[in-house]
Scaffold this active site. Sequence first.
Site, PDB file in Angstrom:
ATOM      1  N   THR A  67      -8.235  -7.529 -55.016  1.00 22.65           N
ATOM      2  CA  THR A  67      -7.731  -8.456 -56.025  1.00 22.65           C
ATOM      3  C   THR A  67      -8.394  -9.823 -55.934  1.00 22.65           C
ATOM      4  OG1 THR A  67      -5.588  -7.333 -56.088  1.00 22.65           O
ATOM      5  CG2 THR A  67      -5.637  -9.589 -56.885  1.00 22.65           C
ATOM      6  N   THR A 115      -5.368  -5.919 -50.908  1.00 17.23           N
ATOM      7  CA  THR A 115      -4.168  -5.955 -50.069  1.00 17.23           C
ATOM      8  C   THR A 115      -3.448  -4.614 -49.983  1.00 17.23           C
ATOM      9  OG1 THR A 115      -2.806  -6.717 -51.929  1.00 17.23           O
ATOM     10  CG2 THR A 115      -3.792  -8.411 -50.519  1.00 17.23           C
ATOM     11  N   ASP A 116      -3.781  -3.654 -50.841  1.00 15.67           N
ATOM     12  CA  ASP A 116      -3.091  -2.355 -50.792  1.00 15.67           C
ATOM     13  C   ASP A 116      -3.148  -1.733 -49.405  1.00 15.67           C
ATOM     14  OD1 ASP A 116      -2.429  -2.514 -53.443  1.00 15.67           O
ATOM     15  OD2 ASP A 116      -3.848  -0.990 -54.130  1.00 15.67           O
TER      16      ASP A 116
END
Length: 329
Positions: A17, A92-93
């Site tokens: 992101t 960040t997943d």
Amino acid sequence: MSIASLPRVHVIVLGGTITMMPEPQGGIVPALDGAMLIAAVPRLADIAVITVETPFLVPGASLSFAQLRQVSQRVAAAIASGAQGVVVVQGTDTIDETAFLLGLAHAADAPLVVTGAMRGAAAPGADGPANLLAAISVAAAETARGLGALVVLNDEIHAAALVEKSHKGLPSAFTSPSAGPLGAVIEERVRILLRPQRPEALGAMPMLARVAMLKPGLGDDGDLIGAAAALGYAGLVIEGMGAGHVPAALLAALEALPATLPVVLASRVPAGPVFETTYGFAGSERDLIARGLIPAGLLSAPKARLLLAFLVAQGRDRAAIADIFHSYA
């Protein structure tokens, strides 16, 4: 401080992101490379001499074991060439998983910091620049040496083994349920408040073995356990309930597993270790450990899967695997 006296920090950008911008068809996609991210934060020039590379740009959920093995090699090479710290920037997943995996192979005292962002680069209040500034500050800090792999977002410093993503959208998404953060970056100063015992590094990252992860729920019959063995997985992680319990209906399937297949017991409850000696009913932690399951300690099921995949790939036997998991208890 002159440039010559600044620490050198190497930044490896993988996507996520923090690199994403809107596209005409809608949604945000990876678009910014490492040089662009660094250029957007001029303050970084006062903290460290920065080198940067962008080996690929992919969402965090699509990172592969092969790519992370390459990243691990790049981290080691950067430190060997004189970097005082390394920052990995990604989606960040999977930061909670990748930081832990990279940390298993990270033996150096130099900080290895993983960061990202919860908001895209063009979003109002984008958190990427602040997270990058904090992460590079930690990687350059003498006080962060010897802590192993770290995750830095929202100005908080977390141990890779303990951190979890706890919210889908807030900048404060990352927490360490069992212990809290190790410290924070406040007034541009890296403040380390806790220094946990650091497990020994395991050596260079191998090509990881295939390990299945199953999360049984209420009324589960255990059929998927047998399927995992039939599909040729080299190990299995069971994400149990509560302190480390499964429905009694799963026991027959667990007993039918090959004796050579290591099975690790984790829990879906975020905080605290898997119990080992309290409950005694069929399917309890005492029962499962007596049947040969290895307790995961404080590790989440995804992290237990990565550790087991690493150890099986190294050819470790069950006793050695159990000893290493015990270091996370």
